[in-house]
Design a protein around this motif. Sequence first.
Motif, PDB file in Angstrom:
ATOM      1  N   MET A 138       0.854  -1.209   0.000  1.00 39.62           N
ATOM      2  CA  MET A 138       0.000   0.000   0.000  1.00 39.62           C
ATOM      3  C   MET A 138       0.882   1.248   0.000  1.00 39.62           C
ATOM      4  SD  MET A 138      -3.270   0.863   2.435  1.00 39.62           S
ATOM      5  CE  MET A 138      -2.483   0.030   3.786  1.00 39.62           C
ATOM      6  N   ASN A 139       0.358   2.272  -0.596  1.00 41.07           N
ATOM      7  CA  ASN A 139       0.997   3.579  -0.644  1.00 41.07           C
ATOM      8  C   ASN A 139       1.336   4.080   0.768  1.00 41.07           C
ATOM      9  OD1 ASN A 139       1.568   6.264  -1.070  1.00 41.07           O
ATOM     10  ND2 ASN A 139       0.048   6.444  -2.689  1.00 41.07           N
ATOM     11  N   PRO A 140       2.534   4.621   0.976  1.00 40.26           N
ATOM     12  CA  PRO A 140       2.839   5.186   2.301  1.00 40.26           C
ATOM     13  C   PRO A 140       1.848   6.257   2.711  1.00 40.26           C
ATOM     14  CG  PRO A 140       4.801   5.112   0.924  1.00 40.26           C
ATOM     15  CD  PRO A 140       3.671   4.671   0.076  1.00 40.26           C
ATOM     16  N   ALA A 141       1.441   7.080   1.766  1.00 44.53           N
ATOM     17  CA  ALA A 141       0.476   8.131   2.106  1.00 44.53           C
ATOM     18  C   ALA A 141      -0.840   7.526   2.559  1.00 44.53           C
ATOM     19  CB  ALA A 141       0.253   9.051   0.904  1.00 44.53           C
ATOM     20  N   THR A 142      -1.250   6.461   1.898  1.00 40.34           N
ATOM     21  CA  THR A 142      -2.499   5.804   2.287  1.00 40.34           C
ATOM     22  C   THR A 142      -2.375   5.218   3.682  1.00 40.34           C
ATOM     23  OG1 THR A 142      -2.724   5.221  -0.036  1.00 40.34           O
ATOM     24  CG2 THR A 142      -4.225   4.175   1.504  1.00 40.34           C
ATOM     25  N   GLU A 143      -1.226   4.602   3.947  1.00 39.01           N
ATOM     26  CA  GLU A 143      -1.038   4.015   5.276  1.00 39.01           C
ATOM     27  C   GLU A 143      -1.065   5.082   6.364  1.00 39.01           C
ATOM     28  OE1 GLU A 143       2.042   1.270   5.969  1.00 39.01           O
ATOM     29  OE2 GLU A 143       2.021   0.462   3.944  1.00 39.01           O
ATOM     30  N   LEU A 144      -0.355   6.169   6.105  1.00 36.58           N
ATOM     31  CA  LEU A 144      -0.345   7.251   7.089  1.00 36.58           C
ATOM     32  C   LEU A 144      -1.751   7.783   7.295  1.00 36.58           C
ATOM     33  CD1 LEU A 144       0.949   9.349   8.884  1.00 36.58           C
ATOM     34  CD2 LEU A 144       1.612  10.636   6.854  1.00 36.58           C
ATOM     35  N   ALA A 145      -2.479   7.960   6.198  1.00 40.41           N
ATOM     36  CA  ALA A 145      -3.831   8.504   6.303  1.00 40.41           C
ATOM     37  C   ALA A 145      -4.738   7.561   7.082  1.00 40.41           C
ATOM     38  CB  ALA A 145      -4.402   8.762   4.907  1.00 40.41           C
ATOM     39  N   SER A 146      -4.622   6.262   6.831  1.00 40.48           N
ATOM     40  CA  SER A 146      -5.536   5.371   7.545  1.00 40.48           C
ATOM     41  C   SER A 146      -5.179   5.294   9.022  1.00 40.48           C
ATOM     42  CB  SER A 146      -5.564   3.979   6.919  1.00 40.48           C
ATOM     43  OG  SER A 146      -4.503   3.759   6.062  1.00 40.48           O
ATOM     44  N   LEU A 147      -3.898   5.373   9.338  1.00 42.25           N
ATOM     45  CA  LEU A 147      -3.541   5.411  10.755  1.00 42.25           C
ATOM     46  C   LEU A 147      -4.106   6.666  11.412  1.00 42.25           C
ATOM     47  CD1 LEU A 147      -2.015   4.418  13.221  1.00 42.25           C
ATOM     48  CD2 LEU A 147       0.010   5.599  12.371  1.00 42.25           C
ATOM     49  N   ALA A 148      -3.910   7.808  10.774  1.00 43.66           N
ATOM     50  CA  ALA A 148      -4.407   9.055  11.349  1.00 43.66           C
ATOM     51  C   ALA A 148      -5.925   9.034  11.441  1.00 43.66           C
ATOM     52  CB  ALA A 148      -3.935  10.246  10.515  1.00 43.66           C
ATOM     53  N   ALA A 149      -6.566   8.388  10.470  1.00 43.51           N
ATOM     54  CA  ALA A 149      -8.021   8.367  10.464  1.00 43.51           C
ATOM     55  C   ALA A 149      -8.568   7.668  11.699  1.00 43.51           C
ATOM     56  CB  ALA A 149      -8.523   7.678   9.195  1.00 43.51           C
ATOM     57  N   LEU A 150      -7.800   6.731  12.241  1.00 46.20           N
ATOM     58  CA  LEU A 150      -8.259   6.032  13.438  1.00 46.20           C
ATOM     59  C   LEU A 150      -8.448   7.009  14.593  1.00 46.20           C
ATOM     60  CD1 LEU A 150      -6.089   2.799  13.367  1.00 46.20           C
ATOM     61  CD2 LEU A 150      -8.502   3.043  12.823  1.00 46.20           C
ATOM     62  N   LEU A 151      -7.624   8.043  14.634  1.00 47.71           N
ATOM     63  CA  LEU A 151      -7.703   9.006  15.729  1.00 47.71           C
ATOM     64  C   LEU A 151      -8.448  10.267  15.329  1.00 47.71           C
ATOM     65  CD1 LEU A 151      -4.042   8.604  16.965  1.00 47.71           C
ATOM     66  CD2 LEU A 151      -6.103   7.764  18.071  1.00 47.71           C
ATOM     67  N   ALA A 152      -8.905  10.319  14.098  1.00 44.30           N
ATOM     68  CA  ALA A 152      -9.472  11.562  13.569  1.00 44.30           C
ATOM     69  C   ALA A 152     -10.950  11.696  13.892  1.00 44.30           C
ATOM     70  CB  ALA A 152      -9.247  11.643  12.061  1.00 44.30           C
ATOM     71  N   ASP A 153     -11.421  10.919  14.808  1.00 44.02           N
ATOM     72  CA  ASP A 153     -12.826  11.020  15.183  1.00 44.02           C
ATOM     73  C   ASP A 153     -12.908  11.331  16.663  1.00 44.02           C
ATOM     74  OD1 ASP A 153     -15.813  10.289  14.749  1.00 44.02           O
ATOM     75  OD2 ASP A 153     -15.176   9.112  16.484  1.00 44.02           O
ATOM     76  N   GLN A 154     -13.776  12.242  16.985  1.00 43.96           N
ATOM     77  CA  GLN A 154     -13.920  12.709  18.364  1.00 43.96           C
ATOM     78  C   GLN A 154     -14.144  11.565  19.333  1.00 43.96           C
ATOM     79  OE1 GLN A 154     -14.975  15.800  20.061  1.00 43.96           O
ATOM     80  NE2 GLN A 154     -15.950  14.712  21.758  1.00 43.96           N
ATOM     81  N   THR A 155     -15.015  10.637  18.966  1.00 43.45           N
ATOM     82  CA  THR A 155     -15.326   9.537  19.880  1.00 43.45           C
ATOM     83  C   THR A 155     -14.143   8.594  20.034  1.00 43.45           C
ATOM     84  OG1 THR A 155     -17.640   9.687  19.258  1.00 43.45           O
ATOM     85  CG2 THR A 155     -16.945   7.669  20.316  1.00 43.45           C
ATOM     86  N   ARG A 156     -13.523   8.232  18.917  1.00 40.50           N
ATOM     87  CA  ARG A 156     -12.362   7.341  19.026  1.00 40.50           C
ATOM     88  C   ARG A 156     -11.233   8.011  19.788  1.00 40.50           C
ATOM     89  NH1 ARG A 156     -13.890   5.741  13.791  1.00 40.50           N
ATOM     90  NH2 ARG A 156     -12.433   7.177  12.814  1.00 40.50           N
ATOM     91  N   ALA A 157     -11.060   9.314  19.580  1.00 44.06           N
ATOM     92  CA  ALA A 157     -10.011  10.024  20.317  1.00 44.06           C
ATOM     93  C   ALA A 157     -10.288   9.965  21.814  1.00 44.06           C
ATOM     94  CB  ALA A 157      -9.932  11.474  19.844  1.00 44.06           C
ATOM     95  N   ALA A 158     -11.561  10.159  22.192  1.00 43.74           N
ATOM     96  CA  ALA A 158     -11.904  10.103  23.614  1.00 43.74           C
ATOM     97  C   ALA A 158     -11.612   8.719  24.176  1.00 43.74           C
ATOM     98  CB  ALA A 158     -13.377  10.460  23.803  1.00 43.74           C
ATOM     99  N   ILE A 159     -11.911   7.692  23.406  1.00 48.81           N
ATOM    100  CA  ILE A 159     -11.642   6.323  23.855  1.00 48.81           C
ATOM    101  C   ILE A 159     -10.148   6.123  24.077  1.00 48.81           C
ATOM    102  CG2 ILE A 159     -11.620   3.929  23.051  1.00 48.81           C
ATOM    103  CD1 ILE A 159     -14.351   4.436  21.785  1.00 48.81           C
TER     104      ILE A 159
END
Lengths: 232, 232
Positions: A1-22
């Motif tokens: 997978m593209n490095p940019a895609t990997e970075l984006a999907s990792l960041a996306a895990l934390l890019a939500d208010q609820t997941r960040a709170a968890i």
Amino acid sequence: MNPATELASLAALLADQTRAAICLALLDGRAWTAGELAAHAGVAPSTATEHLHRLISGGLLVERRQGRHRYVQLAGPAVAQLIEDLAAHTGPTRTPVRGLREATAGAALRRGRTCYDHLAGRLGVALTDAMTAAGLLDQTGGFALTPAGLTWLTDELGLDPAELRQSRRPLARGCLDWTERRQHLAGIAGAELCRRLLDNRWVARVGSGRAVRITPSGKSELGRLLELPDID
Amino acid sequence: MNPATELASLAALLADQTRAAICLALLDGRAWTAGELAAHAGVAPSTATEHLHRLISGGLLVERRQGRHRYVQLAGPAVAQLIEDLAAHTGPTRTPVRGLREATAGAALRRGRTCYDHLAGRLGVALTDAMTAAGLLDQTGGFALTPAGLTWLTDELGLDPAELRQSRRPLARGCLDWTERRQHLAGIAGAELCRRLLDNRWVARVGSGRAVRITPSGKSELGRLLELPDID
DNA sequence: GGATCGTTTCGGCGGGCACCGAACCGTCAC
DNA sequence: GTGACGGTTCGGTGCCCGCCGAAACGATCC
């Protein structure tokens, strides 16, 4: 997978208010049940389930099933460090405090808390400063435990030398504190030190969260070993 | 604002494939024009403009207008470190390489590159290892420059002691390399060392990207100062 | 057995946002 | 001036995803 895609999907895990709170809640290093996390984040249990799925399959969390409960916790120190690093970059947080309840909880957290597996807050910073002043830590050229610091941990505090000699993880590491904006001791040494202080009841948990405080016996015992200022 | 909200909005900046590609490109530490970034990321210029807006107002990027061009670059070493840390967490990247063009570009990057303002890749790791072997760096208790390392940088390489004594940024810091999975020297010392090696033409940029390689003169001059293995 | 509770699955809704093309605005070259 | 070009603004479109409630599932307790 593209490095940019990997970075984006990792960041996306934390890019939500609820997941960040968890994830921030899990920074206390302990295992929470799905329901607790749902209540903490203020969403329906079903919603929390979905978020936990994503966080687990993304490798940030691990689960342990026990009866009808599902416990989750951070997948490891590396994940905790990542989240802590990100949180430290969110600018000095000038959050207005609403009520007395929040104010005292916030004050307790600022006084001392666990940061995944080591100590943070004023207590963590004060310990780090005292160890530096005593020549046990060297912060002039980075962040490292001195030879004297290593013998201090093993001989004075009785830590197991074998535990400190794992290779995967750095022995000592600076972790930037998001309330104090100062570095405190992390890495294996920080984790083992924290464990020992809790085992000795020199430091005790306050309430059910991450907050900790130094006990009377801890104050006198640590005072014999280091020049510690008053934390409260 | 809620800490969870702040963390989420920071992560959201990197949670998009296009913005991630932009930030990774900017990790070379240089300023790119909006058009270059649009082409690099494979989106329309208008789309790139919107992304740049978000990244700038989020504090990750800064801009400099010059004539009809708009140059952007990372806002500072802290941001570079953050992105580099996140990228290092995306698991050993087993990206299949498609063509010869990409293969040689990838090989050049693995051999040596700039990581914002310091050296990475096999070259960066080899330098770090050689400095550690020579007693200039201490990696046993963390990651720190030794007193001998400090005098080596100033006396042998002629770095300015005043430059090395800024307080905001750590003197030496380990930066995890996402191709080598090893630490290499970052922090002020890493940046100044990199600058000096480029100024001396002991290390030179290859092509227009982040790739660098050691020059013949660099190989002989550095060979006098350190035990360096062959990098190629 | 039945009741209860923690957790999960599923359907459906709504909002946010990444994308593009077209029009527009400055800057530069001639 | 005129044309070319880099960058931006603005609509419009479509998709992704976070949310909930209802229903199902499974473990526990009585």
